[in-house]
Design an enzyme around this catalytic site. Structure first.
Site, PDB file in Angstrom:
ATOM      1  N   HIS A  12      45.092   0.856  19.264  1.00  0.00           N
ATOM      2  CA  HIS A  12      45.653  -0.465  19.514  1.00  0.00           C
ATOM      3  C   HIS A  12      45.218  -1.416  18.397  1.00  0.00           C
ATOM      4  CE1 HIS A  12      47.086   0.478  23.555  1.00  0.00           C
ATOM      5  NE2 HIS A  12      45.969   1.162  23.714  1.00  0.00           N
TER       6      HIS A  12
ATOM      7  N   CYS B  77      49.517  -1.845  16.574  1.00  0.00           N
ATOM      8  CA  CYS B  77      50.343  -3.047  16.629  1.00  0.00           C
ATOM      9  C   CYS B  77      49.875  -4.043  15.576  1.00  0.00           C
ATOM     10  CB  CYS B  77      50.247  -3.693  18.007  1.00  0.00           C
ATOM     11  SG  CYS B  77      50.919  -2.701  19.357  1.00  0.00           S
TER      12      CYS B  77
END
Length: 476
Positions: free
Chosen positions: A167, A209
């Site tokens: 992430h 991301c």
């Protein structure tokens, strides 16, 4: 004699000209020159290729990140890299998780093989930290805490391949233990490594991301480092091979097996002769596939740094095994079923919930966990909006120019994150997306005292529970 002297001088001039042309050609397109002489473009002489593979998450619902890293290891190992030169960071908690339908096995695609077998366990569990990652890159054995102690002990002529999957958020990459990786700190480590003169060239692939924000406006072009990222500075990356998607994982797998950018580059590496494919060619194919057939469920793969390195062949960094390609051909035009990285865990939980027997204790416990996670995420979103309104109101907010770094004062950003978590609870892998708001507060002159007052006012009554940073650790 005169003619002989003229002929000798002419020959010497021609030879000198040929040498100059060859040297210039070598600098511009290294692999092509090597190929002229039948080389596979592997590191020459005493040169060694090193690799650092990092899965920055834990938990079965983040299965895909460790699966990505294990698959990457198999590619490098098959390509001829030695275990002593491959350093693996992974929490190592999914292969034998009770939810895994194939105990002791990890797969990275629906019909893929076990990619877990043989993977070195260099840094696992609590040893998967930002500090250890940086120490390993710098070759600093004395700074490593726990783990195998293996570091990138590279020499001036060596190549380095770094792959990170997890992430992310604006300016940050997640780690399961301790503070996150902040972009400015990562860039400083890369600059220090370059100043040490202990590598020739480095290639970095990042799956996360907003991963473009780690390098945009920050990575100098003269460090001999070439980077590609799964997304630009403002968008999500995507999990794939998820339940009830096309193509789906095998029965029993209630989690996503891989990430779109990651499986794109790795399935390409599985199916191509890497001695003849350049990094740029791989980048272009991965870019097309990760954009997901021009759909809204895809991201823009980016490249940064010393772009000239992309003319080299992939084999320089991933090795090569001619004639042993067993994977299905790389498909760049097929649309993939995907889920936003930040929603992938809840997506998997809901799939498991629907399959459980009605009114079972396990189903009730899972439902309560989903509610708890959802409530904390709503709290994070609402709290950040309130704090932003309290501090900036309706004022015209300063916006960064495209291509600029996220923030100038990274110390301010870290302070904002820490203050927020002190009163409002851990950002978690979901709330990382709000670092852009905190950066904007810094960019618009908000000081720490004002942030402390606004955050305390907003979150003083919130019961953090298991998201108390004193328990799970601060992100900064």
């Amino acid at each position: 004699m005169f003619n002989m002297m003229n002929w000798t001088m002419s020959f010497q001039l021609k030879l000198l000209l040929l040498i100059v042309l060859v040297v210039q050609y070598s600098k511009a397109t290294r692999p092509s020159l090597f190929h002229l002489f039948g080389s596979t473009n592997e590191p020459q002489g005493d040169s060694t290729t090193w690799a650092v593979l990092v899965a920055g998450s834990n938990g079965y619902d983040n299965y895909r990140h460790q699966a990505d890293v294990c698959h990457a290891y198999q590619i490098l190992k098959r390509g001829g890299l030695k275990d002593e030169n491959i350093i693996v960071f992974m929490y190592d908690d999914i292969a034998n998780d009770p939810s895994n339908p194939r105990p002791g096995v990890i797969i990275n695609s629906p019909n893929g093989p076990d990619v877990y077998a043989g993977v070195p366990k260099d840094y696992t569990g609590e040893s998967v930290t930002t500090d250890n990652f940086f120490a390993v890159l710098l070759g600093n054995e004395t700074a490593v805490q726990g783990g195998s102690g293996k570091v990138v002990a590279s020499k001036p002529d060596d190549k380095i391949f770094v792959y990170f999957t997890d992430h992310g958020g604006p300016g940050i990459l997640c780690m399961p233990t301790g503070p996150f990786i902040y972009a400015n700190d990562f860039i400083k480590v890369l600059e220090t490594k370059h100043a040490m003169g202990t590598y020739d060239e480095m290639v970095i692939y990042v799956e996360a991301c907003e991963s473009g924000s780690i390098f945009e406006g920050l990575l100098p072009a003269d460090l001999n480092i070439y980077v590609t990222t799964a997304s630009n500075a403002n968008e999500s990356s995507w999990g794939t091979y998820c339940p009830d998607m096309s193509p789906p994982p095998p029965p029993g797998f209630d989690t996503c097996l891989g990430d779109l950018y990651s499986i794109s580059w790795m399935e390409d590496s599985d199916s191509e002769d890497l001695r003849h494919e350049t990094l740029e060619e791989q980048y272009l194919k991965v870019k097309m596939r990760t954009y997901n057939n021009h759909s809204s469920e895809g991201s823009h793969v980016m490249q940064y740094g010393t772009l000239g390195i992309s003319k080299e062949t992939v084999s320089v960094y991933q090795g090569s095994t001619p004639g042993s390609f067993s994977a299905k051909p790389f498909q760049s035009s097929d649309s993939m079923g995907v889920v936003n990285q930040r929603d992938a865990d809840l997506y998997s939980m809901w799939k498991r919930y629907k399959k459980l027997t009605e009114e079972s204790q396990q189903k009730e416990e899972l439902f309560n966990k989903i509610k708890e996670i959802t409530a904390h995420r709503a709290h994070l979103d609402g709290s950040v909006d309130m704090i932003k309104g309290y501090l900036l109101g309706n004022e015209l907010v300063s916006v960064r120019d495209e291509g600029s770094a996220l923030v100038d004062d990274w110390g301010c950003l870290k302070s904002m994150v820490r203050t927020f978590e002190k009163y409002c609870g851990s950002l978690t892998q979901y709330g990382m997306k709000h670092t852009r708001t905190f950066a904007n507060l810094c960019n618009n002159g908000v000081n720490n005292k004002a942030m402390d007052e606004a955050t305390k006012h907003t979150c003083s009554s919130y019961k953090m529970g298991r998201w108390n940073p004193a328990i799970v650790g601060y992100s900064a």
